[in-house]
Design a protein around this motif. Structure first.
Motif, PDB file in Angstrom:
ATOM      1  N   ASN A 129       2.799   1.626  -3.271  1.00 13.21           N
ATOM      2  CA  ASN A 129       1.934   2.094  -4.348  1.00 13.21           C
ATOM      3  C   ASN A 129       1.715   3.595  -4.253  1.00 13.21           C
ATOM      4  OD1 ASN A 129      -0.528   2.811  -5.731  1.00 13.21           O
ATOM      5  ND2 ASN A 129      -0.725   0.635  -6.162  1.00 13.21           N
ATOM      6  N   ALA A 130       1.427   4.031  -3.005  1.00 13.34           N
ATOM      7  CA  ALA A 130       1.109   5.447  -2.834  1.00 13.34           C
ATOM      8  C   ALA A 130       2.328   6.325  -3.033  1.00 13.34           C
ATOM      9  CB  ALA A 130       0.513   5.673  -1.448  1.00 13.34           C
ATOM     10  N   LEU A 131       3.494   5.804  -2.552  1.00 17.21           N
ATOM     11  CA  LEU A 131       4.694   6.641  -2.626  1.00 17.21           C
ATOM     12  C   LEU A 131       5.280   6.676  -4.034  1.00 17.21           C
ATOM     13  CD1 LEU A 131       6.544   5.713   0.663  1.00 17.21           C
ATOM     14  CD2 LEU A 131       5.646   7.948   0.042  1.00 17.21           C
ATOM     15  N   ASP A 179      -3.451  19.806 -24.489  1.00 15.46           N
ATOM     16  CA  ASP A 179      -3.706  18.721 -25.414  1.00 15.46           C
ATOM     17  C   ASP A 179      -3.020  19.071 -26.734  1.00 15.46           C
ATOM     18  OD1 ASP A 179      -4.692  16.652 -26.738  1.00 15.46           O
ATOM     19  OD2 ASP A 179      -6.783  17.274 -26.737  1.00 15.46           O
ATOM     20  N   CYS A 180      -2.086  18.216 -27.167  1.00 20.28           N
ATOM     21  CA  CYS A 180      -1.291  18.526 -28.369  1.00 20.28           C
ATOM     22  C   CYS A 180      -2.175  18.857 -29.567  1.00 20.28           C
ATOM     23  CB  CYS A 180      -0.410  17.349 -28.750  1.00 20.28           C
ATOM     24  SG  CYS A 180       0.485  16.603 -27.419  1.00 20.28           S
ATOM     25  N   GLN A 181      -3.234  18.041 -29.715  1.00 17.76           N
ATOM     26  CA  GLN A 181      -4.019  18.142 -30.937  1.00 17.76           C
ATOM     27  C   GLN A 181      -4.898  19.386 -30.987  1.00 17.76           C
ATOM     28  OE1 GLN A 181      -6.608  14.872 -31.792  1.00 17.76           O
ATOM     29  NE2 GLN A 181      -5.881  14.713 -33.874  1.00 17.76           N
ATOM     30  N   LYS A 182      -5.028  20.085 -29.853  1.00 18.43           N
ATOM     31  CA  LYS A 182      -5.820  21.314 -29.878  1.00 18.43           C
ATOM     32  C   LYS A 182      -5.094  22.395 -30.673  1.00 18.43           C
ATOM     33  CE  LYS A 182      -9.352  20.692 -26.860  1.00 18.43           C
ATOM     34  NZ  LYS A 182      -9.074  20.281 -25.493  1.00 18.43           N
ATOM     35  N   LEU A 211       3.166   9.596 -18.567  1.00 17.10           N
ATOM     36  CA  LEU A 211       3.625  10.632 -19.492  1.00 17.10           C
ATOM     37  C   LEU A 211       2.442  11.418 -20.040  1.00 17.10           C
ATOM     38  CD1 LEU A 211       6.002  11.838 -21.097  1.00 17.10           C
ATOM     39  CD2 LEU A 211       5.457  10.203 -22.889  1.00 17.10           C
ATOM     40  N   ILE A 231       1.633  15.396 -19.771  1.00 12.98           N
ATOM     41  CA  ILE A 231       1.442  16.267 -20.924  1.00 12.98           C
ATOM     42  C   ILE A 231       0.111  17.010 -20.805  1.00 12.98           C
ATOM     43  CG2 ILE A 231       1.058  16.263 -23.414  1.00 12.98           C
ATOM     44  CD1 ILE A 231       3.010  13.908 -23.543  1.00 12.98           C
ATOM     45  N   MET A 232      -0.909  16.276 -20.345  1.00 15.29           N
ATOM     46  CA  MET A 232      -2.259  16.820 -20.361  1.00 15.29           C
ATOM     47  C   MET A 232      -2.473  17.899 -19.302  1.00 15.29           C
ATOM     48  SD  MET A 232      -4.000  15.218 -22.607  1.00 15.29           S
ATOM     49  CE  MET A 232      -4.130  13.682 -23.451  1.00 15.29           C
ATOM     50  N   TYR A 242      -0.774   9.651 -29.402  1.00 15.85           N
ATOM     51  CA  TYR A 242      -1.208   9.674 -28.013  1.00 15.85           C
ATOM     52  C   TYR A 242      -2.730   9.742 -27.986  1.00 15.85           C
ATOM     53  CZ  TYR A 242      -2.675  14.524 -27.919  1.00 15.85           C
ATOM     54  OH  TYR A 242      -3.364  15.683 -28.156  1.00 15.85           O
ATOM     55  N   HIS A 261      -1.959  21.675 -32.578  1.00 18.22           N
ATOM     56  CA  HIS A 261      -1.266  21.140 -33.758  1.00 18.22           C
ATOM     57  C   HIS A 261      -2.275  20.465 -34.659  1.00 18.22           C
ATOM     58  CE1 HIS A 261       2.764  22.124 -32.684  1.00 18.22           C
ATOM     59  NE2 HIS A 261       2.643  21.589 -31.501  1.00 18.22           N
ATOM     60  N   LYS A 262      -2.239  20.844 -35.917  1.00 19.62           N
ATOM     61  CA  LYS A 262      -3.231  20.267 -36.814  1.00 19.62           C
ATOM     62  C   LYS A 262      -2.568  19.387 -37.865  1.00 19.62           C
ATOM     63  CE  LYS A 262      -3.189  24.275 -39.818  1.00 19.62           C
ATOM     64  NZ  LYS A 262      -3.863  25.462 -40.289  1.00 19.62           N
ATOM     65  N   ALA A 299       3.810   5.847  -6.893  1.00 23.57           N
ATOM     66  CA  ALA A 299       2.918   6.083  -8.026  1.00 23.57           C
ATOM     67  C   ALA A 299       3.285   7.398  -8.692  1.00 23.57           C
ATOM     68  CB  ALA A 299       1.478   6.125  -7.543  1.00 23.57           C
ATOM     69  N   ILE A 345       0.840  -1.203   0.000  1.00 20.90           N
ATOM     70  CA  ILE A 345       0.000   0.000   0.000  1.00 20.90           C
ATOM     71  C   ILE A 345       0.873   1.251   0.000  1.00 20.90           C
ATOM     72  CG2 ILE A 345      -1.601   1.354   1.399  1.00 20.90           C
ATOM     73  CD1 ILE A 345      -2.810  -1.284   2.341  1.00 20.90           C
ATOM     74  N   ARG A 395     -12.851  20.247 -34.035  1.00 16.65           N
ATOM     75  CA  ARG A 395     -12.248  21.437 -33.432  1.00 16.65           C
ATOM     76  C   ARG A 395     -13.086  22.672 -33.708  1.00 16.65           C
ATOM     77  NH1 ARG A 395      -7.259  21.289 -36.046  1.00 16.65           N
ATOM     78  NH2 ARG A 395      -6.106  19.713 -34.922  1.00 16.65           N
TER      79      ARG A 395
END
Lengths: 230, 283
Positions: free
Chosen positions: A33-35, A224-227, A41, A45-46, B121, A229-230, A37, A30, B193
């Motif tokens: 897991n807590a320490l 969010d990358c895709q917001k 990635l 990023i998000m 991703y 980058h198109k 965790a 326990i 979008r």
């Protein structure tokens, strides 16, 4: 004999030791897991690391930007001089004559691009005002020929980046209770530098991905990358 | 106490991810239903995709060597007993079937974990995103995709694919990809979008029917239905429920033959967001 007797001594009960061992292992699991965790990635990023709620931003000294409700992105850039067909004085229009940015760059509040005004908008004033100046004569020549001056683009983003002016203006200006439309030049100055002190506009901010993300981090923008980058 | 709370949160998240397939953290979950009974195999969806997404036309030779750039392809299949029976082979009613194949937008996608630079991703919208300017062209993702739905730019197609007046038709909302970049169907993310942008500007949520994907818009028989699976009023959600396609399973258990929904290669546990409805046979 004594040593033999010792070896024959009844051993401690196995089951008790086993259950103790299991209990310890569960606790260790326990805690471990807590320490240990770590966010994945994708999570990293998000989620923006530092979010400044705009309601509190005025209360903290370090969060005060150029105007309430924003933390200005850091970074400067030495842009090259751009040779425009007519040397357009931004300072004369905005600082001296107090014309709002959104009067000419009217598409900024309702579309992705700020846009360059049509020549008819220039002529709306300059068919009457300052018609004797050399630059205005140049403009009138274009107007009489039915052409628009071939303005050069100063702030150009790469093809793979999507940026919308309307959403940024909505966040920083129209949804910001501390701001009025008259102060729109302060919002523009975040990415375009202080245009009220320039004649021909020059690139003064780097407009790199780091510049964008620093501002997004400080003001709670998307990660969010895709917001973008198109 | 925070340690215990973290542990409990982690554990409950893990349990939920098993029960619900890990779909509870999405803002939206874009999904699709394709009715193979309605599909006539006309390829209009594929053409629409070419027009919408700046897909390069590679030419016959490169297409034959498997370098076609069609994000949406219509595959043709024939049932086993009819193979070799020339008389009935070319009609759909006699054992033939068409299957439009686009990226399945898997919820536990095989392409994502193998990308060395995290160009592939998962977005909070439940989309399987590909960031073109981040891609270094290792092609691991394409090799790991069980559906073979990722396409690689082996050449600089933009140089000759759109000769001079044709480049005016390019969609400005999406990049023209260069050599060495992997690409795939995005569920028309530029339309998503812009719909979200409009909704945000009007201070509301994206509603069902605000936008369509290019293939859905073009389909003459409305075989393709697209929408938000988390929105319980959306048409796509209703269809998933009508045909009882379940998320978080590796096999759809159905007794009734009228429940036609299935997903491709579910046994691989990729959790695709596209449901296909089986073709109904007369015999």
């Amino acid at each position: 004999m004594e040593a033999e007797a010792e070896t024959c001594h009844p051993r401690p009960r196995r089951s008790l030791a086993l259950s103790l061992w299991t209990a310890m292992m569960v606790v260790a699991l326990i805690l471990g897991n807590a320490l240990l965790a770590k966010p994945s990635l994708a999570d990293e990023i998000m989620t923006p690391r530092k979010q400044v709620p705009s309601a509190f931003s005025g209360w903290l000294d370090e969060d005060v930007g150029p105007f309430p409700g924003v933390v200005a992105p850091e970074g400067t850039y030495e842009g090259k001089d751009v040779e425009q067909p007519i040397e357009f004085p931004h300072d004369l229009h905005t600082a001296t004559n107090k014309i709002n940015c959104l009067y000419c760059h009217t598409y900024a509040r309702r579309s992705a691009v700020a846009g360059i005004p049509p020549t008819s908008k220039c002529m709306g004033c300059h068919s009457i005002i300052a018609t004797d100046r050399p630059r205005i004569k140049q403009l009138t020549e274009y107007w009489d020929k039915g052409q628009s001056p071939p303005w050069k683009k100063v702030h150009d983003l790469p093809d793979y980046v999507r940026f919308t002016h309307e959403r940024h203006l909505k966040k920083f200006l129209f949804d910001n209770p501390d701001m009025t439309v008259e102060r729109v030049d302060e919002v523009c100055a975040l990415c375009h530098g202080d245009v009220t002190k320039m004649t021909v506009a020059k690139k003064q901010k780097p407009l790199t991905m780091g510049f964008c993300t620093r501002c997004h981090q400080a003001n709670g923008g998307t990660f969010d990358c895709q917001k973008c980058h198109k | 106490m925070s340690l215990v709370r973290n542990f409990i949160e982690d554990w409950s998240r893990y349990r939920r991810s098993i029960n619900e397939g890990g779909f509870h953290e999405y803002e939206h979950m874009w999904g699709m239903v394709i009715d193979l009974d309605k599909c006539t195999g006309c390829n209009a969806c594929s053409v629409a995709c070419y027009a919408e997404n700046n897909l390069a036309v590679v030419g016959e030779e490169k297409f034959e060597s498997g370098q076609g750039m069609h994000w949406l392809r219509v595959e043709r299949y024939w049932d086993e007993p009819n193979i070799g029976n020339e008389r009935v082979r070319d009609t759909q009613e006699h054992g033939g079937s068409f299957m439009p194949m686009m990226c399945q937008q898997c919820n536990s996608a095989t392409c994502e974990p193998v990308c060395p630079v995290a160009a592939a991703y998962h977005t909070p919208d439940g989309l399987n995103a590909q960031i073109y300017n981040r891609c270094v062209g290792s092609r691991y993702c394409a090799n790991n995709c069980p559906y073979r739905l990722r396409y690689f730019n082996f050449y600089s197609y933009y140089e000759d694919s759109w000769p001079s007046p044709l480049d005016m038709q390019l969609n400005p909302d999406i990049t023209v990809r260069d050599k060495g970049v992997m690409e795939k169907c995005t569920f028309c993310v530029q339309r998503i979008r812009s719909a979200k942008n409009t909704a945000k500007m009007e201070n509301r949520e994206v509603a069902d029917g605000d936008f369509q994907t290019a293939c859905q818009q073009t389909c003459p028989t409305t075989a393709i239905v697209f929408g938000d699976l988390l929105d319980h009023d959306s048409e796509v959600h209703k269809l998933w429920h009508k045909f009882q396609t379940k998320l978080g399973t590796t096999k759809q258990k159905k007794d009734n033959p009228e429940l036609r929904g299935y997903r491709l290669y579910e046994q691989l546990n990729t959790e695709p967001s596209v449901t296909y409805l089986e073709r109904v046979r007369d015999v």
